[in-house]
Design an enzyme around this catalytic site. Sequence first.
Site, short mmCIF file in Angstrom:
data_model
loop_
_atom_site.label_atom_id
_atom_site.label_comp_id
_atom_site.label_asym_id
_atom_site.label_seq_id
_atom_site.Cartn_x
_atom_site.Cartn_y
_atom_site.Cartn_z
N ASP A 1 -41.23 -185.22 -57.64
CA ASP A 1 -42.30 -186.50 -57.54
C ASP A 1 -42.08 -186.83 -56.01
OD1 ASP A 1 -44.40 -187.89 -57.82
OD2 ASP A 1 -43.41 -189.36 -59.07
N HIS B 1 -46.49 -181.05 -50.03
CA HIS B 1 -46.16 -180.09 -51.10
C HIS B 1 -45.51 -178.98 -50.34
CE1 HIS B 1 -48.46 -182.54 -53.74
NE2 HIS B 1 -49.52 -182.26 -53.58
N SER C 1 -49.05 -180.55 -63.49
CA SER C 1 -49.21 -180.85 -64.79
C SER C 1 -50.70 -180.83 -65.17
CB SER C 1 -48.92 -182.53 -64.96
OG SER C 1 -49.91 -183.24 -64.24
N LEU D 1 -29.53 -167.27 -63.52
CA LEU D 1 -30.21 -168.41 -63.50
C LEU D 1 -31.69 -167.93 -64.03
CD1 LEU D 1 -30.60 -171.52 -63.21
CD2 LEU D 1 -31.32 -171.02 -60.98
C1 FPP Z 1 -45.54 -184.62 -57.23
O1 FPP Z 1 -45.78 -185.19 -56.13
C2 FPP Z 1 -45.62 -183.17 -57.03
C3 FPP Z 1 -46.55 -182.20 -57.30
C4 FPP Z 1 -47.83 -182.76 -58.22
C5 FPP Z 1 -46.61 -180.95 -57.08
C6 FPP Z 1 -45.22 -180.06 -57.11
C7 FPP Z 1 -45.42 -179.15 -56.17
C8 FPP Z 1 -44.34 -178.60 -55.13
C9 FPP Z 1 -42.92 -179.14 -55.39
C10 FPP Z 1 -44.40 -177.63 -54.32
C11 FPP Z 1 -44.99 -176.21 -54.61
C12 FPP Z 1 -43.95 -175.80 -55.82
C13 FPP Z 1 -43.92 -174.49 -56.11
C14 FPP Z 1 -43.32 -173.69 -57.24
C15 FPP Z 1 -44.86 -173.15 -55.31
P1 FPP Z 1 -46.94 -186.20 -55.53
O2 FPP Z 1 -48.08 -185.64 -55.06
O3 FPP Z 1 -47.48 -186.73 -57.12
O4 FPP Z 1 -46.33 -187.33 -55.09
P2 FPP Z 1 -46.77 -188.76 -54.92
O5 FPP Z 1 -46.45 -189.41 -56.14
O6 FPP Z 1 -45.92 -189.47 -53.60
O7 FPP Z 1 -48.05 -188.86 -54.38
#
Ligand code: FPP
Length: 261
Positions: A39, A56, A84, A150
């Site tokens: 997050d 991201h 999600s 892993l």
């Molecule tokens: C949450 O941060 C993160 C996500 C919804 C996406 C997670 C994606 C990645 C880590 C990159 C891609 C991964 C792969 C495996 C290709 P947020 O956007 O909710 O952050 P915020 O709460 O600060 O807005």
Amino acid sequence: MFQQSRMPEHMSQDRLSKTATLDAVKAGPTLTHVAIIMDGNGRWAGQRDLPRWEGHRAGMVAVREVIEGAASAGIAHLTLYAFSEENWSRSPVEVAALMTLLEEYVKKEREKLADRGIRVTVFGDIDRLPAGARGAIDQLENTTAEGEGLQVHLAISYGSKSEIVAAARTLAKKCQAGELAPEDITQELFAGELLTGDWPDPDLLIRTSGEQRISNFLLWQLAYAEIFVTDTLWPDFTREHLFGALLDYRNRDRRFGLVDA
Ligand code: FPP
């Protein structure tokens, strides 16, 4: 239960080299399964006046970093919450960017992961994904299928409540068909119907960016997991942060509802 974790002495990056930190992790018992709620990508981008997708993209680098760290620390299972069910409600631009990043990630990483003996599987409602992202997932799973090191599990289009309802529905149908008696439904049988199948439950849940929530992630499987929350935003999370969380876990007193001997 959800405590803001203090940075323990042994985690101080000023005091210890990277090798020393990994040495400290390897000196003790290995933990089997780590799950991570990644997050803070949006906030990381916002702090730099960048569009959210840049956060991201930076988060993708942290994914590589943590997979390598987990492999070097001898972790058996690493589960990452990448997208999600609720994330489908984000702007179409952000959703499209995340799907493109997934394809980019697979293109860049799959051979390297396979070379290191790392196997990646994806779980969630994959049918909702666009064809390009579904194809990338197939490639990722096929290329790494022989990996015996892993085991990385990516939760994509995943929601734990939906997963539990689907498991209940499957068992209800078996009862209706006369294949199963309701009194024969056990925790083990129920767990076997979840998307996580026969993986061991996570020992440790890490959440970045300071939020103290589970956010519909592995609600059943996390029943007895230790929780480590760090203020570090996901794109800034390194393997040393992972090692710090693993060392912190060693100080936890896991009683599974029992009392000390
Ligand atoms: C949450 O941060 C993160 C996500 C919804 C996406 C997670 C994606 C990645 C880590 C990159 C891609 C991964 C792969 C495996 C290709 P947020 O956007 O909710 O952050 P915020 O709460 O600060 O807005």
